[in-house]
Design a protein around this motif. Sequence first.
Motif, PDB file in Angstrom:
ATOM      1  N   PHE A 236       0.840  -1.194   0.000  1.00 50.73           N
ATOM      2  CA  PHE A 236       0.000   0.000   0.000  1.00 50.73           C
ATOM      3  C   PHE A 236       0.881   1.253   0.000  1.00 50.73           C
ATOM      4  O   PHE A 236       2.064   1.166   0.367  1.00 50.73           O
ATOM      5  CB  PHE A 236      -0.895   0.008   1.249  1.00 50.73           C
ATOM      6  N   PRO A 237       0.395   2.434  -0.404  1.00 53.28           N
ATOM      7  CA  PRO A 237      -0.983   2.684  -0.811  1.00 53.28           C
ATOM      8  C   PRO A 237      -1.332   2.126  -2.201  1.00 53.28           C
ATOM      9  O   PRO A 237      -2.096   1.191  -2.312  1.00 53.28           O
ATOM     10  CB  PRO A 237      -1.096   4.201  -0.796  1.00 53.28           C
TER      11      PRO A 237
ATOM     12  N   LEU B 200      -7.638   5.109  -3.343  1.00 55.74           N
ATOM     13  CA  LEU B 200      -6.930   5.952  -2.377  1.00 55.74           C
ATOM     14  C   LEU B 200      -7.863   6.423  -1.264  1.00 55.74           C
ATOM     15  O   LEU B 200      -7.489   6.440  -0.085  1.00 55.74           O
ATOM     16  CB  LEU B 200      -6.314   7.160  -3.083  1.00 55.74           C
TER      17      LEU B 200
ATOM     18  N   TYR C 277      -8.532   3.541   1.105  1.00 58.28           N
ATOM     19  CA  TYR C 277      -7.329   3.278   1.902  1.00 58.28           C
ATOM     20  C   TYR C 277      -7.210   4.278   3.044  1.00 58.28           C
ATOM     21  O   TYR C 277      -6.940   3.902   4.196  1.00 58.28           O
ATOM     22  CB  TYR C 277      -6.094   3.332   1.002  1.00 58.28           C
ATOM     23  N   GLU C 278      -7.412   5.545   2.745  1.00 60.09           N
ATOM     24  CA  GLU C 278      -7.304   6.589   3.769  1.00 60.09           C
ATOM     25  C   GLU C 278      -8.403   6.440   4.822  1.00 60.09           C
ATOM     26  O   GLU C 278      -8.158   6.586   6.017  1.00 60.09           O
ATOM     27  CB  GLU C 278      -7.368   7.972   3.124  1.00 60.09           C
TER      28      GLU C 278
ATOM     29  N   THR D 121      -7.608   3.105   6.989  1.00 58.81           N
ATOM     30  CA  THR D 121      -6.349   3.074   7.743  1.00 58.81           C
ATOM     31  C   THR D 121      -6.063   4.355   8.516  1.00 58.81           C
ATOM     32  O   THR D 121      -5.305   4.333   9.491  1.00 58.81           O
ATOM     33  CB  THR D 121      -5.153   2.821   6.812  1.00 58.81           C
TER      34      THR D 121
ATOM     35  N   LYS E 231      -2.187   8.521   5.059  1.00 60.49           N
ATOM     36  CA  LYS E 231      -2.265   9.289   3.816  1.00 60.49           C
ATOM     37  C   LYS E 231      -2.079   8.370   2.619  1.00 60.49           C
ATOM     38  O   LYS E 231      -1.158   7.564   2.572  1.00 60.49           O
ATOM     39  CB  LYS E 231      -1.202  10.392   3.791  1.00 60.49           C
ATOM     40  N   GLY E 232      -2.954   8.489   1.658  1.00 59.64           N
ATOM     41  CA  GLY E 232      -2.834   7.714   0.429  1.00 59.64           C
ATOM     42  C   GLY E 232      -2.062   8.483  -0.625  1.00 59.64           C
ATOM     43  O   GLY E 232      -2.218   9.698  -0.749  1.00 59.64           O
ATOM     44  N   GLU E 233      -1.232   7.790  -1.356  1.00 59.39           N
ATOM     45  CA  GLU E 233      -0.485   8.416  -2.444  1.00 59.39           C
ATOM     46  C   GLU E 233      -0.147   7.373  -3.488  1.00 59.39           C
ATOM     47  O   GLU E 233      -0.090   6.179  -3.200  1.00 59.39           O
ATOM     48  CB  GLU E 233       0.800   9.065  -1.918  1.00 59.39           C
ATOM     49  N   CYS E 234       0.075   7.851  -4.688  1.00 65.94           N
ATOM     50  CA  CYS E 234       0.464   6.962  -5.781  1.00 65.94           C
ATOM     51  C   CYS E 234       1.980   6.805  -5.806  1.00 65.94           C
ATOM     52  O   CYS E 234       2.718   7.756  -5.581  1.00 65.94           O
ATOM     53  CB  CYS E 234      -0.023   7.523  -7.117  1.00 65.94           C
TER      54      CYS E 234
ATOM     55  N   PHE F  32      -2.173  -2.893  -5.292  1.00 66.20           N
ATOM     56  CA  PHE F  32      -2.891  -2.275  -4.171  1.00 66.20           C
ATOM     57  C   PHE F  32      -2.726  -3.175  -2.947  1.00 66.20           C
ATOM     58  O   PHE F  32      -3.498  -4.090  -2.709  1.00 66.20           O
ATOM     59  CB  PHE F  32      -4.365  -2.136  -4.568  1.00 66.20           C
TER      60      PHE F  32
ATOM     61  N   ILE G 214      -9.989  -3.246   3.679  1.00 68.65           N
ATOM     62  CA  ILE G 214      -9.770  -2.267   2.608  1.00 68.65           C
ATOM     63  C   ILE G 214     -10.345  -2.794   1.299  1.00 68.65           C
ATOM     64  O   ILE G 214     -11.050  -2.071   0.574  1.00 68.65           O
ATOM     65  CB  ILE G 214      -8.265  -1.961   2.454  1.00 68.65           C
TER      66      ILE G 214
END
Length: 461
Positions: free
Chosen positions: A179-180, A391, A394-395, A398, A401-404, A422, A451
Amino acid sequence: MEKSIKTWLAEHEEEFVKDLGRLIAIDSVQGETKPGAPFGEGPKKALEEALSLCEGYGFSVNNMENYVGTADLDAKLPRSLDILAHLDVVPAGEGWEITEPFKMLEKDGIVYGRGVSDDKGPMLAGLYAMRAVKELGYPLKKGIRMIMGTNEETGSKDLEYYYAREKAGEMSFTPDAEFPIINVEKGQFRGTIFKKRGKEESSLLSLKAGIAVNAVPQKAVLVFSALGEEEFQAAKQAVEEQCQVKIGKNGNEVTVIGTSAHAATPYLGKNAGLAAVILATKLPSIGAELKQDLEHLLELFPYGKTDGSGLGIKMEDKESKDLTCTLDIYAIDGEELRFTYDSRVPICATEENCVNTARKNVEAKGFQFETKGMIPPHYVPSDSPFVQNLLSVYEKVTGLKGECLAIGGGTYVHDVENGVAFGAVLPDVDTRMHGADEWIKVKDLLLAAEIYGEAILALCQ
């Protein structure tokens, strides 16, 4: 809805661990191809066991000649979301201390065994997410399919077989990374540069380094017809200081020890091959012609620079960041000089600015050049609704912070349109995938399942 996915998963934790133990107990390392077992008996047995579990969960299943198995949450719905996971594992290897590789142990909330984090545990997290959605009665408008492969570790021929017969879903993710989200997988560009060796007198008989093109060489060996101690010591001191490697001499054989690293992150290594080339250029006895050739090589691949600038292919873009390049295979003998490099290229790489430019610059230094071309990068836009939904889930689940992310390696979805990696491993957690005593926390697998369950609702309701 009376019960949440999180609550359902907590109530089924004991069953989850039991099911995972059934899968881990099967040695699913690739074996000998036999009729009905394209990748050996182990992967076949693991697939049969997984499909048995899926049938028990009430899913519609299909075994595609023991290459791939599928489980549909509701086969009547139009397929939309594919979850790709694999049941094959890497060999057990040595050094296991906590448990035997194929005898799963649960201890203090952690499960140990080959495949608990790569990828049987994450696959089961995906299945339990589907099961929770099904058993809790959430209404869906779109179908979800779990695709269970058996050849990810040794070539992904399973997916070649599958996609020759089935279309990909509108969206796909694999729980076979971290993740993310990994939405960019760089392309790969490898090349070999070579030339015949001159006829001049030279003390250097051979230089060899590298065992795999995708790994920075940790060791290099040079063999000389004769090598004076004074000449050697002067060069040794200079190269050890410059390259931070260790150099030893036994008679006329010199060994250079550096630090290995994956070709996707070559800046983490100390390239023993390049250090050996530098050492050779500091020895007058190798001859002027060979010295010049090796200096030209170092201009193409300067020590400590892994950005491709020597080849003229340094580039970067916002989504996939910078290109990496590392010279990893070295072979000098009495007849020829031959070297092979591995480069991981960003989205902006093209045949013109990458392949053609490298060829031009290599040939300008007097070498010949061979390449099979460039494997294109894989990219799903970070602002796509699919990625943004993942994203957001996920945020929400959890609190992180979600990011690519962009990586230099490849995942199970590299050739799958609109496919991303993912999870299932949380950021900054080393579960010793491929190593001894591979592990993962049960609560982390259940968190991944939560998730995935919430992602199914966000994407398919």
